[in-house]
Design a protein around this motif. Sequence first.
Motif, PDB file in Angstrom:
ATOM      1  N   GLY A 184       0.842  -1.186   0.000  1.00 42.42           N
ATOM      2  CA  GLY A 184       0.000   0.000   0.000  1.00 42.42           C
ATOM      3  C   GLY A 184       0.877   1.235   0.000  1.00 42.42           C
ATOM      4  N   SER A 200       1.266   5.192   0.235  1.00 38.14           N
ATOM      5  CA  SER A 200       0.504   6.298   0.811  1.00 38.14           C
ATOM      6  C   SER A 200       1.052   7.675   0.488  1.00 38.14           C
ATOM      7  CB  SER A 200       0.470   6.137   2.333  1.00 38.14           C
ATOM      8  OG  SER A 200       1.788   6.247   2.856  1.00 38.14           O
ATOM      9  N   MET A 222      -4.934   3.630  -2.209  1.00 37.21           N
ATOM     10  CA  MET A 222      -6.248   3.377  -1.608  1.00 37.21           C
ATOM     11  C   MET A 222      -6.792   4.646  -0.959  1.00 37.21           C
ATOM     12  SD  MET A 222      -5.342  -0.334   0.078  1.00 37.21           S
ATOM     13  CE  MET A 222      -3.770   0.294   0.717  1.00 37.21           C
ATOM     14  N   GLN A 259      -8.731  11.400   0.634  1.00 38.34           N
ATOM     15  CA  GLN A 259      -7.315  11.670   0.816  1.00 38.34           C
ATOM     16  C   GLN A 259      -6.946  13.097   0.441  1.00 38.34           C
ATOM     17  OE1 GLN A 259      -6.517   8.904   2.058  1.00 38.34           O
ATOM     18  NE2 GLN A 259      -4.408   9.299   2.679  1.00 38.34           N
ATOM     19  N   ARG A 272     -10.714   3.157   8.425  1.00 38.26           N
ATOM     20  CA  ARG A 272     -10.034   3.391   7.141  1.00 38.26           C
ATOM     21  C   ARG A 272      -8.871   2.418   6.972  1.00 38.26           C
ATOM     22  NH1 ARG A 272      -9.648   9.793   5.607  1.00 38.26           N
ATOM     23  NH2 ARG A 272     -11.577  10.521   6.544  1.00 38.26           N
ATOM     24  N   ARG A 312      -8.361  -0.677   4.166  1.00 40.78           N
ATOM     25  CA  ARG A 312      -7.171  -0.772   3.314  1.00 40.78           C
ATOM     26  C   ARG A 312      -6.513  -2.135   3.455  1.00 40.78           C
ATOM     27  NH1 ARG A 312      -5.638   5.352   4.868  1.00 40.78           N
ATOM     28  NH2 ARG A 312      -6.571   6.376   3.066  1.00 40.78           N
ATOM     29  N   THR A 330      -8.412  -4.543   1.423  1.00 39.33           N
ATOM     30  CA  THR A 330      -8.148  -4.298   0.001  1.00 39.33           C
ATOM     31  C   THR A 330      -6.816  -4.882  -0.426  1.00 39.33           C
ATOM     32  OG1 THR A 330      -9.443  -2.261   0.118  1.00 39.33           O
ATOM     33  CG2 THR A 330      -7.975  -2.507  -1.774  1.00 39.33           C
ATOM     34  N   ASP A 383      -3.163  -1.512   9.306  1.00 39.05           N
ATOM     35  CA  ASP A 383      -1.808  -1.544   8.760  1.00 39.05           C
ATOM     36  C   ASP A 383      -0.914  -2.488   9.551  1.00 39.05           C
ATOM     37  OD1 ASP A 383      -2.334   0.432  10.709  1.00 39.05           O
ATOM     38  OD2 ASP A 383      -0.493   1.484  10.289  1.00 39.05           O
TER      39      ASP A 383
END
Length: 262
Positions: A29, A31, A55, A59, A116, A120, A123, A155
């Motif tokens: 991922g 960011s 993702m 944002q 959130r 993620r 995903t 995460d």
Amino acid sequence: MKVDLVAQAIAKWLKDYADNAGVKGYVVGVSGGIDSAVTSSLCALTGLDVLCVEMPIHQHKDHVTRAQEHIKQLKARFDNVRDVRSDLTPVFDSFIAAMPESEMNDLVALTQGNTRARLRMTTLYYHAGINGLLVAGTGNKVEDFGVGFYTKYGDGGVDVSPIADLLKSQVYKLGKYLQVPESIMTAAPSDGLYGAEKTDEDQIGASYDELEWAMKQVDKDKTVDAFKGREREVLNIYLTLNRRNQHKMKPIPVWEFPTQLQ
């Protein structure tokens, strides 16, 4: 730190792990922050398939711009890197709409931020599953084992953690060696869960340099009584968060079935 040898060692570790697991490579991922930039770069060095995933969830444009700049640069340097964008904003909005209405406060904001991160994680595992990849974590040593600055099953839900034994300062040194874009190198660290204006330092109450200092004092068995002023405050912050977040760092407690009750 011998950054070239460290980068090569981590890349080899990642390649060996993927080969032994019988998978094609890694999904990361991305960011727009230093940790995900370094992690994806290290994965790219393996020569294996690397899928960078954006993702966004409401944002901030700065995060999006930095993430896209990094992905573009990485794809130009490595032909084993590809990317995909999964816009989770409508998914997040639908989820929140399905929950009971709550007046916004710090607890609700924290819960929604963690939501959130968990969306993620789901995903990333979807993309990993359909592509035969593993999820590479992006947490560093201060976050993962110092103050627990990550979301449980968000995460923190990964298959491998290539930079979790590196301090934030060491991650930056690797970032420079790995040619991470300057926009990312100089950006204030932020998890992006509460808007670009809320940095990690704002949330934690101390900078990563200060937290690294605190980790070293704990390793030396120093206590808060040994310090005054800002140093005492920082060590208190570190110890409080470390204690509060032990549930993230330790294995899930399991009730052991006593023999006499079986």
